[in-house]
Design an enzyme around this catalytic site. Sequence first.
Site, PDB file in Angstrom:
ATOM      1  CE  LYS A 129      -4.718 -10.161  35.271  1.00  0.00           C
ATOM      2  NZ  LYS A 129      -4.100  -9.870  36.569  1.00  0.00           N
ATOM      3  CG  ASP A 169      -5.472 -12.727  38.101  1.00  0.00           C
ATOM      4  OD1 ASP A 169      -5.023 -11.752  38.723  1.00  0.00           O
ATOM      5  OD2 ASP A 169      -6.709 -12.899  37.943  1.00  0.00           O
TER       6      ASP A 169
END
Length: 448
Positions: A129, A169
């Site tokens: 991430k 995201d």
Amino acid sequence: MKNRAIDLDTFMQEVKLRNPGETEFHQAVQEVAEDIIPFVNQFPHYNHASILERMIEPDRIVSFRVSWEDDEGKIRVNRGYRVQYNSAIGPYKGGLRFHPTVNQSVLKFLGFEQVFKNSLTTLPMGGGKGGSDFDPKGKSDREVMRFCQSFMTELHKHIGPNRDVPAGDIGVGAREIGYLFGQYKRLENEFTGTLTGKSLEFGGSLIRTEATGYGTVYFMELMLNHREDSIKDKVVAISGSGNVAQYAAEKVIQLGGKVVTMSDSSGFIHDPDGIDEEKLAFIIDLKTVKRGRIEEYAKKYGCEFYQGKKPWQMACDIALPCATQNEICLQDAQTLVENGVMAIAEGANMPTYIDAIHLFHEHKILYAPGKASNAGGVAVSGLEMSQNSQRLSWSRKELDERLQTIMSRIHEQCLKYGDEGDFVDYVKGANLAGFVKVADAMLAYGVV
Ligand code: NDP
């Protein structure tokens, strides 16, 4: 010397000491450790190899300065990150988040969860991430472009189609992915599928935009079907009005449910008549093209806007948190239970506090953790990687079928490890199924 049985409290004390101040990360580890520790104590070959201790430590964290110039000519500085968490079963894969709340703790929690989620998809993807504390809100397109180009100028050194494949995201949608991919291609002088969530003209996949929201609702339908029920005619409260929330709402409407709330960081709207396809089209345009506030929906359709409040105070059968982490606290969960909620599926990552999860379990309410229910997004990203490698594009129908198949497989894995007869513990099911595949790969590699 063999390792002894692990104790949850001692384990969590150690995690907190080694990762001071990283509260979101502690929370994500605790949620997993509550299920994994009894399991590894039961199957000590994992324990003797310290697999859980190794899994909570990221492979590496890259942190870098992102300097860029705003429209007034002022030089701005943000911090960029990539947390490459675990590549035991495939290249690192996971989104980039641009939001002022981004810090190392948030990205470590997201990266850690991503490892389990990607394992559950049954596709060969490791977990990672990244992102930045940059806030795209209120910035011009040119400012966002300059930021993305500066961010990628550093990030490109660490990613690649067989190494690490980022996606979107919060705060990173089609516009940002376009700028990021354009700069990556320019720096590397190659056209590879190193980012997913790309637009269709340059290697993107059909259904990717819809995949997380659709997948969350498919998962909800699977949970209800397992109890011989369905979404049809259910009243559904959704939080958020971004990518995930929009397509969760669309799929609920298609399956005959009634969506009564949506929200953004300013508050929520409550439409007791239900948000239909036309009203949803207004929201999608409002949030993705005009970049406006959800309050404008209330003005247009004459319903209530609750400033600074969360939708969980409204009676509903189904709750779909699709905004951000920690948006359902114990008190919200109590209100939902008192109002008769029957099922929750997380579109967002870790939107529910641990004590709220425990409350749902006590009341035997169906509760799907994000690592299972929102895995549809990364699954279709995995399919985008396959299409890019083969230089092919699959049809919308084929991709939607594959998405549904993957969500069913995730549901089956949750049942395998979480079915307790009268109740399915989807948290335990997802944690154990996600863990076993990664742990077995790590065992095969020896001590690395
Ligand atoms: P978007 O940026 O498209 O939308 C985010 C939404 O959440 C917006 O409505 C935003 O409101 C709201 N929001 C953000 N932060 C807060 C906050 N602190 N309090 C209240 N509302 C907030 O993001 P996505 O829809 O892509 O992501 C939503 C969630 O889903 C995240 O948890 C993400 O990690 C998760 N997720 C996303 C995937 C994807 O494919 N995109 C895949 C799997 C999970 P506002 O407009 O005011 O900012």
